[in-house]
Design a protein around this motif. Structure first.
Motif, PDB file in Angstrom:
ATOM      1  N   TYR A  39       0.842  -1.197   0.000  1.00  0.00           N
ATOM      2  CA  TYR A  39       0.000   0.000   0.000  1.00  0.00           C
ATOM      3  C   TYR A  39       0.873   1.242   0.000  1.00  0.00           C
ATOM      4  N   VAL A  40       0.249   2.350  -0.406  1.00  0.00           N
ATOM      5  CA  VAL A  40       0.898   3.656  -0.510  1.00  0.00           C
ATOM      6  C   VAL A  40       0.115   4.631   0.353  1.00  0.00           C
ATOM      7  N   GLN A  41       0.822   5.536   1.014  1.00  0.00           N
ATOM      8  CA  GLN A  41       0.189   6.579   1.824  1.00  0.00           C
ATOM      9  C   GLN A  41       0.282   7.922   1.100  1.00  0.00           C
ATOM     10  N   LEU A  42      -0.857   8.544   0.838  1.00  0.00           N
ATOM     11  CA  LEU A  42      -0.908   9.909   0.320  1.00  0.00           C
ATOM     12  C   LEU A  42      -1.487  10.779   1.428  1.00  0.00           C
ATOM     13  N   ALA A  43      -0.610  11.442   2.166  1.00  0.00           N
ATOM     14  CA  ALA A  43      -0.998  12.176   3.367  1.00  0.00           C
ATOM     15  C   ALA A  43      -1.544  13.554   3.008  1.00  0.00           C
ATOM     16  N   THR A  44      -2.734  13.868   3.509  1.00  0.00           N
ATOM     17  CA  THR A  44      -3.344  15.166   3.197  1.00  0.00           C
ATOM     18  C   THR A  44      -3.544  16.027   4.445  1.00  0.00           C
ATOM     19  N   THR A  45      -3.075  15.567   5.614  1.00  0.00           N
ATOM     20  CA  THR A  45      -3.160  16.362   6.839  1.00  0.00           C
ATOM     21  C   THR A  45      -1.770  16.500   7.448  1.00  0.00           C
ATOM     22  N   VAL A  46      -1.620  17.459   8.340  1.00  0.00           N
ATOM     23  CA  VAL A  46      -0.347  17.640   9.031  1.00  0.00           C
ATOM     24  C   VAL A  46      -0.018  16.399   9.853  1.00  0.00           C
ATOM     25  N   LEU A  47      -1.006  15.880  10.573  1.00  0.00           N
ATOM     26  CA  LEU A  47      -0.795  14.695  11.405  1.00  0.00           C
ATOM     27  C   LEU A  47      -0.255  13.529  10.595  1.00  0.00           C
ATOM     28  N   ALA A  48      -0.877  13.264   9.455  1.00  0.00           N
ATOM     29  CA  ALA A  48      -0.429  12.148   8.624  1.00  0.00           C
ATOM     30  C   ALA A  48       0.943  12.434   8.030  1.00  0.00           C
ATOM     31  N   ALA A  49       1.174  13.678   7.580  1.00  0.00           N
ATOM     32  CA  ALA A  49       2.423  14.010   6.907  1.00  0.00           C
ATOM     33  C   ALA A  49       3.622  13.860   7.825  1.00  0.00           C
ATOM     34  N   VAL A  50       3.509  14.349   9.071  1.00  0.00           N
ATOM     35  CA  VAL A  50       4.677  14.366   9.955  1.00  0.00           C
ATOM     36  C   VAL A  50       4.823  13.098  10.774  1.00  0.00           C
ATOM     37  N   ASP A  51       3.760  12.289  10.863  1.00  0.00           N
ATOM     38  CA  ASP A  51       3.838  11.182  11.818  1.00  0.00           C
ATOM     39  C   ASP A  51       3.186   9.891  11.337  1.00  0.00           C
ATOM     40  N   SER A  52       1.858   9.859  11.227  1.00  0.00           N
ATOM     41  CA  SER A  52       1.179   8.564  11.125  1.00  0.00           C
ATOM     42  C   SER A  52       1.404   7.846   9.808  1.00  0.00           C
TER      43      SER A  52
END
Length: 352
Positions: A124-137
């Protein structure tokens, strides 16, 4: 664009920059051969970015299908997870296919857990669209759903094949959601990076997006590479989270993750100062920075209720809970604490 390479059980790249979602298909094709791609998103993110991602994937040779669930922590459940698994089976995804998480922390956790368990594991691939997802999760491979007894109690370690954090997506976030993720940025500064802490004091919410996100990802990379399965050094990333998860649970998740972690960080700093584990200035500076970012640092629950909720957290190990204790700005230690010692510590900060 900045790129950080994570060398874990699966090696992958984390890309941080602007305009990346429009080119996501091209980047994903470099990490995984074109195939059927199941996009997992939520009702907030999908209307904004769904069509753009579908077109980008099709242009790169992928055959996309999509699964969208109601936004929010209330959807991070076994019901959503099983519905997603059935969707994947009905669409005949195989181990040669791919899942794509488009959204924030809840989307990434649900999609990642499905990827870890469907057919005993698909990429799977993560496309982070929030600050929380981008910096951490989105980085580090922790995936999970919540159970009625507590947050993230069912999950798996399953590293993504690629992470893309498009800083332009942050401009579409409601101010409260943007701020919520900033609790994790402050966490990294307090844990590891006194110069970053000072930068945040100077800039507040106007911090340079790409630079700060990449800096946090670099700290996350170091922790994951040192301790992928969270048995030692990586546990420090739980700073503020054991007490914060207790706040979340006690509120019935009415208090958001970032706001709860902010309270958790303020509490552990106050406890640390009261025990002379750190100078009182560490507590005061952390409290001031959190409030500068718009967080409340006051816990709305009594010590007894918070201790009971916090001890349901998955980080408890037998009769011990590991508290991440600040020593100074940029340095924290792991302090194993007997479970019956948590309530007295909380009473130091909550005064009863």
């Amino acid at each position: 664009m900045r790129e950080i390479c994570v060398e874990a059980s699966r090696a992958y790249r984390v890309q941080v920059g602007s305009g990346l979602l429009a080119r996501a298909g091209e980047a994903i094709a470099l990490a995984h051969s074109p195939c059927r791609a199941a996009i997992v998103s939520d009702s907030n993110v999908w209307p904004i970015y769904g069509e753009k991602l579908v077109n980008s994937l099709k242009s790169a040779g992928f055959n996309p299908v999509f699964f969208v669930f109601p936004a929010g922590e209330a959807s991070k459940t076994g019901e959503t997870y099983l519905t997603l698994l059935n969707f994947l089976a009905e669409n005949r995804l195989t181990r040669a296919d791919l899942l794509v998480a488009l959204g924030g922390g809840v989307v990434g956790d649900v999609c990642g857990f499905a990827a870890a368990t469907y057919l005993r594991g698909v990429e799977y691939v993560q496309l982070a669209t929030t600050v929380l997802a981008a910096v951490d999760s989105s980085v580090g491979g922790k995936t999970a759903i919540d159970l009625p007894a507590g947050k993230n109690l069912a999950g798996a370690f399953w590293q993504p094949s690629l992470v893309i954090a498009d800083c332009d997506a942050l401009a579409t976030l409601p101010p409260a959601v943007f701020r919520d993720g900033c609790a994790e940025i402050i966490k990294y500064a307090l844990l590891y990076d006194a110069p970053l802490f000072a930068l945040l004091e100077q800039t507040g919410l106007d911090f340079p997006r790409e630079e700060v996100i990449a800096r946090c990802v670099e700290w996350k990379r170091r922790a994951v590479q040192a301790d992928e399965f969270d048995r030692g050094e990586r546990m420090k990333l739980n700073l503020g989270h054991t007490l914060g998860h207790g706040v979340e649970a006690r509120s019935g998740f009415a208090i958001s993750h970032g706001c709860a972690v902010a309270i958790g960080m303020a509490l552990i700093c106050e406890i640390s100062a009261a025990k002379n584990w750190c100078d009182a200035s560490v507590f005061q500076k952390t409290k001031n920075l959190l409030e500068q970012f718009g967080f409340s640092t006051a816990c709305p629950f009594p010590a007894s209720a918070l201790a009971e909720a916090a001890l349901s957290d998955k980080k408890r190990r037998g009769g011990m809970v590991s508290l991440i204790v600040p020593r100074e700005i940029g340095r924290c230690d792991i302090v194993p604490t007997p479970v019956d010692g948590l309530l007295p510590l909380l009473r130091l900060a909550l005064h009863g």
